[in-house]
Design a protein around this motif. Structure first.
Motif, mmCIF file in Angstrom:
data_model
loop_
_atom_site.group_PDB
_atom_site.id
_atom_site.type_symbol
_atom_site.label_atom_id
_atom_site.label_comp_id
_atom_site.label_asym_id
_atom_site.label_seq_id
_atom_site.Cartn_x
_atom_site.Cartn_y
_atom_site.Cartn_z
ATOM 1 N N VAL A 63 0.820 -1.209 0.000
ATOM 2 C CA VAL A 63 0.000 0.000 0.000
ATOM 3 C C VAL A 63 0.854 1.260 0.000
ATOM 4 N N ASP A 64 1.952 1.256 0.730
ATOM 5 C CA ASP A 64 2.790 2.458 0.793
ATOM 6 C C ASP A 64 3.399 2.821 -0.551
ATOM 7 N N ASP A 65 3.420 1.870 -1.505
ATOM 8 C CA ASP A 65 3.911 2.178 -2.851
ATOM 9 C C ASP A 65 3.095 3.290 -3.502
ATOM 10 N N LEU A 66 1.806 3.365 -3.198
ATOM 11 C CA LEU A 66 0.901 4.240 -3.941
ATOM 12 C C LEU A 66 1.328 5.699 -3.881
ATOM 13 N N GLY A 67 1.873 6.113 -2.773
ATOM 14 C CA GLY A 67 2.273 7.506 -2.626
ATOM 15 C C GLY A 67 3.457 7.906 -3.474
ATOM 16 N N ASN A 68 4.140 6.947 -4.081
ATOM 17 C CA ASN A 68 5.350 7.236 -4.859
ATOM 18 C C ASN A 68 5.069 7.579 -6.314
ATOM 19 N N TYR A 69 3.797 7.625 -6.703
ATOM 20 C CA TYR A 69 3.447 7.789 -8.117
ATOM 21 C C TYR A 69 2.594 9.027 -8.343
ATOM 22 N N ASP A 70 2.716 9.568 -9.551
ATOM 23 C CA ASP A 70 1.898 10.705 -9.979
ATOM 24 C C ASP A 70 0.551 10.243 -10.516
ATOM 25 N N ALA A 71 0.502 9.026 -11.027
ATOM 26 C CA ALA A 71 -0.735 8.459 -11.578
ATOM 27 C C ALA A 71 -0.812 6.987 -11.213
ATOM 28 N N ILE A 72 -2.033 6.533 -10.920
ATOM 29 C CA ILE A 72 -2.271 5.131 -10.586
ATOM 30 C C ILE A 72 -3.444 4.654 -11.430
ATOM 31 N N ILE A 73 -3.199 3.604 -12.211
ATOM 32 C CA ILE A 73 -4.230 3.040 -13.093
ATOM 33 C C ILE A 73 -4.537 1.645 -12.563
ATOM 34 N N ILE A 74 -5.789 1.434 -12.171
ATOM 35 C CA ILE A 74 -6.167 0.201 -11.481
ATOM 36 C C ILE A 74 -7.013 -0.680 -12.391
ATOM 37 N N GLY A 75 -6.629 -1.939 -12.486
ATOM 38 C CA GLY A 75 -7.373 -2.899 -13.287
ATOM 39 C C GLY A 75 -7.674 -4.170 -12.521
ATOM 40 N N CYS A 76 -8.887 -4.676 -12.700
ATOM 41 C CA CYS A 76 -9.267 -5.947 -12.096
ATOM 42 C C CYS A 76 -10.491 -6.484 -12.815
ATOM 43 N N PRO A 77 -10.740 -7.782 -12.711
ATOM 44 C CA PRO A 77 -11.933 -8.355 -13.339
ATOM 45 C C PRO A 77 -13.187 -8.041 -12.532
ATOM 46 N N THR A 78 -14.312 -8.336 -13.111
ATOM 47 C CA THR A 78 -15.592 -8.172 -12.441
ATOM 48 C C THR A 78 -15.899 -9.390 -11.581
ATOM 49 N N ARG A 79 -16.383 -9.133 -10.386
ATOM 50 C CA ARG A 79 -16.936 -10.193 -9.538
ATOM 51 C C ARG A 79 -18.344 -9.765 -9.144
ATOM 52 N N PHE A 80 -19.331 -10.347 -9.783
ATOM 53 C CA PHE A 80 -20.726 -10.033 -9.485
ATOM 54 C C PHE A 80 -21.002 -8.528 -9.587
ATOM 55 N N GLY A 81 -20.456 -7.908 -10.640
ATOM 56 C CA GLY A 81 -20.748 -6.517 -10.924
ATOM 57 C C GLY A 81 -19.955 -5.500 -10.142
ATOM 58 N N ARG A 82 -18.872 -5.937 -9.523
ATOM 59 C CA ARG A 82 -18.035 -5.002 -8.758
ATOM 60 C C ARG A 82 -16.604 -5.529 -8.753
ATOM 61 N N MET A 83 -15.714 -4.764 -8.134
ATOM 62 C CA MET A 83 -14.334 -5.227 -8.062
ATOM 63 C C MET A 83 -14.226 -6.457 -7.166
ATOM 64 N N PRO A 84 -13.253 -7.335 -7.435
ATOM 65 C CA PRO A 84 -13.085 -8.537 -6.612
ATOM 66 C C PRO A 84 -12.512 -8.201 -5.241
ATOM 67 N N SER A 85 -12.678 -9.141 -4.326
ATOM 68 C CA SER A 85 -12.248 -8.914 -2.950
ATOM 69 C C SER A 85 -10.742 -8.683 -2.839
ATOM 70 N N GLN A 86 -9.962 -9.266 -3.743
ATOM 71 C CA GLN A 86 -8.508 -9.089 -3.675
ATOM 72 C C GLN A 86 -8.133 -7.617 -3.811
ATOM 73 N N MET A 87 -8.730 -6.933 -4.802
ATOM 74 C CA MET A 87 -8.433 -5.513 -4.998
ATOM 75 C C MET A 87 -9.054 -4.681 -3.884
ATOM 76 N N ALA A 88 -10.284 -5.006 -3.486
ATOM 77 C CA ALA A 88 -10.937 -4.246 -2.421
ATOM 78 C C ALA A 88 -10.135 -4.340 -1.126
ATOM 79 N N ALA A 89 -9.633 -5.538 -0.805
ATOM 80 C CA ALA A 89 -8.859 -5.715 0.424
ATOM 81 C C ALA A 89 -7.592 -4.864 0.400
ATOM 82 N N PHE A 90 -6.969 -4.774 -0.778
ATOM 83 C CA PHE A 90 -5.761 -3.956 -0.905
ATOM 84 C C PHE A 90 -6.088 -2.479 -0.691
ATOM 85 N N LEU A 91 -7.109 -1.993 -1.394
ATOM 86 C CA LEU A 91 -7.454 -0.570 -1.309
ATOM 87 C C LEU A 91 -7.982 -0.208 0.072
#
Length: 199
Positions: A63-91
């Motif tokens: 998570v601390d990596d995020l502050g080191n960037y000027d832009a963050i582009i996030i990609g993940c597959p759909t899980r029942f019409g929303r982001m999957p738990s893996q990405m949600a848990a990270f964010l």
């Protein structure tokens, strides 16, 4: 030039392919780009039993990596019409960055995949974009300057809210050239925006 993170989660490799295309577009705009993935949270035996692609080359983000960037582009597959738990848990772990305003004013974007044309790609993009807006980021989508998303000649992903791909019910369809063009175009636009703000 700006520094861009393409942060993704991919169960079967479709989003991994899209992430690399997004990164290619951002690099083409002169940005320095890192591609990282979020940790897999499914138990190993479950992931193996579902034939997840576990040999992906991208390093695992923290998570601390995020502050080191000027832009963050996030990609993940759909899980029942929303982001999957893996990405949600990270964010969900980024509360400290949110409290400090670390990501305020940075540039963000979203991309996704769905099994079918109507499987929730735009809803999933919005579930990602909602997080980006809460972080105080400026969101860049995939405008109709990527005209490939308008084609009627073939099944194709793409949305003004972000690049998408249609994977098929069994994951049998890989991202098409039009979909990869969309991913590259979005990466390029996000990097150009970040270059103007931070370059």
């Amino acid at each position: 030039m700006s520094k861009v993170l393409v942060l993704y989660y991919s169960s079967y490799g479709h989003i991994e392919t899209m992430a690399n295309a997004v990164a290619e577009g951002a690099r083409g705009a002169g940005a320095t780009v890192d591609v990282k993935r979020v940790p897999e949270t499914a138990p190993r035996e479950v992931a193996e039993g579902a034939h997840f692609k576990l040999d992906q080359q991208a390093p695992i983000a923290v998570v601390d990596d995020l502050g080191n960037y000027d832009a963050i582009i996030i990609g993940c597959p759909t899980r029942f019409g929303r982001m999957p738990s893996q990405m949600a848990a990270f964010l969900d772990q980024a509360g400290g960055l949110w409290m400090k305003g670390t990501l305020n004013g940075k540039v963000g974007g979203a991309f996704t995949s769905t099994a079918s044309q109507h499987g929730g790609n735009e809803a999933t993009l919005f579930s990602i974009i909602t997080n980006l807006l809460h972080f105080g980021m400026t969101v860049v989508g995939l405008p109709y300057s990527h005209q490939g998303q308008m084609t009627l000649d073939e099944i194709v992903g793409g949305s003004p809210y972000g690049a998408t791909t249609i994977a098929g019910a069994q994951g049998q369809r890989q991202p098409s050239e039009i979909e990869l063009q969309g991913a590259r175009h979005q990466g390029e636009l996000i990097a150009k925006t970040a270059n103007k703000l931070f370059g």
